[in-house]
Design a protein around this motif. Sequence first.
Motif, short mmCIF file in Angstrom:
data_model
loop_
_atom_site.label_atom_id
_atom_site.label_comp_id
_atom_site.label_asym_id
_atom_site.label_seq_id
_atom_site.Cartn_x
_atom_site.Cartn_y
_atom_site.Cartn_z
N THR A 192 -6.19 3.34 13.79
CA THR A 192 -5.94 4.31 12.71
C THR A 192 -5.79 5.72 13.26
O THR A 192 -4.90 6.48 12.84
CB THR A 192 -7.09 4.26 11.69
OG1 THR A 192 -7.20 2.94 11.16
CG2 THR A 192 -6.83 5.24 10.55
N GLN A 195 -2.37 5.85 14.95
CA GLN A 195 -1.31 5.79 13.95
C GLN A 195 -1.13 7.12 13.23
O GLN A 195 -0.02 7.57 12.97
CB GLN A 195 -1.60 4.68 12.94
CG GLN A 195 -0.53 4.52 11.85
CD GLN A 195 -1.02 3.69 10.68
OE1 GLN A 195 -2.13 3.90 10.18
NE2 GLN A 195 -0.22 2.73 10.27
N ILE A 229 2.50 -1.80 7.62
CA ILE A 229 2.58 -1.00 8.83
C ILE A 229 4.01 -1.09 9.36
O ILE A 229 4.79 -1.94 8.92
CB ILE A 229 1.58 -1.46 9.93
CG1 ILE A 229 1.88 -2.90 10.35
CG2 ILE A 229 0.15 -1.30 9.45
CD1 ILE A 229 1.03 -3.38 11.52
N ASP A 233 3.73 0.84 14.81
CA ASP A 233 2.31 0.50 14.70
C ASP A 233 2.00 -0.80 15.44
O ASP A 233 0.96 -0.91 16.09
CB ASP A 233 1.90 0.38 13.23
CG ASP A 233 2.13 1.67 12.46
OD1 ASP A 233 1.95 2.74 13.06
OD2 ASP A 233 2.49 1.60 11.28
#
Length: 261
Positions: A192, A195, A229, A233
Amino acid sequence: MTIEQSADRPDDEEHPREKQRGPVVLRRSRREEDTTTDQRLLDSRGPADWVHTDPWRVLRIQAEFVEGFGALAEVPRAVTVFGSARTGRDHPEYQLGMRIGAALADAGYAAMTGGGPGVMEAVNRGCSEAGGLSIGLGIELPFEQGLNPWVDLGVNFRYFFTRKTMFVKYAQAFICLPGGFGTLDELFEALTLVQTKKVTKFPVVLFGRSYWGGLYDWVHDTVYKEGKIGEKDMALLHVTDDVDDAIRVVEEAYQAWIEVH
């Protein structure tokens, strides 16, 4: 020694059971009830006067950040390695952890783990025995664990969120060996952060195709294909069974980071 064995082991003169409260170690009659600082902070149950003490906890949290930053500020480039605390010393994954720790040391990286037993101990041991800097970031738990004996630089934390900050701030990559909820938690938090570009040039290596393959396939076949995603990703995850390949991924990402900075 597994977590369960550590918790159930009786006291003796040379190895008394202990309770960690941040940097403080309590043994014998000084041991407290089996709760943790995190638990008491997050648990909304209890008397109302608990609320009035929360502002003072801010100072304790602040002190924990200061301790962590001070201890790790001069650490050279490092890689955080996660894996199960339940892995025995006779398990193949323990030997694998030692190989990864040694390979990181040979490549000039410090190896940083949660400092506990199992895979964490194996990585710290491999790194330390290979002449590298072996780092352990411990956490206060309701069962006795303590830092393993192959940690060269150790810091004990009360709060998970403080400890997580150190894992990311002072590492150039994550390597995840087979592990449980804690490993999964750190894995997805790292993904996370990458990303959302909170951290950059931060590879995440999943070591062990037979263990991680099902998770990777689910992320690709369900999460990615349903548009939750993107293609970039998916590229954040690298699955391998080869130690040299894992070190290559780490080194390439680090060199790319150096070029940018």
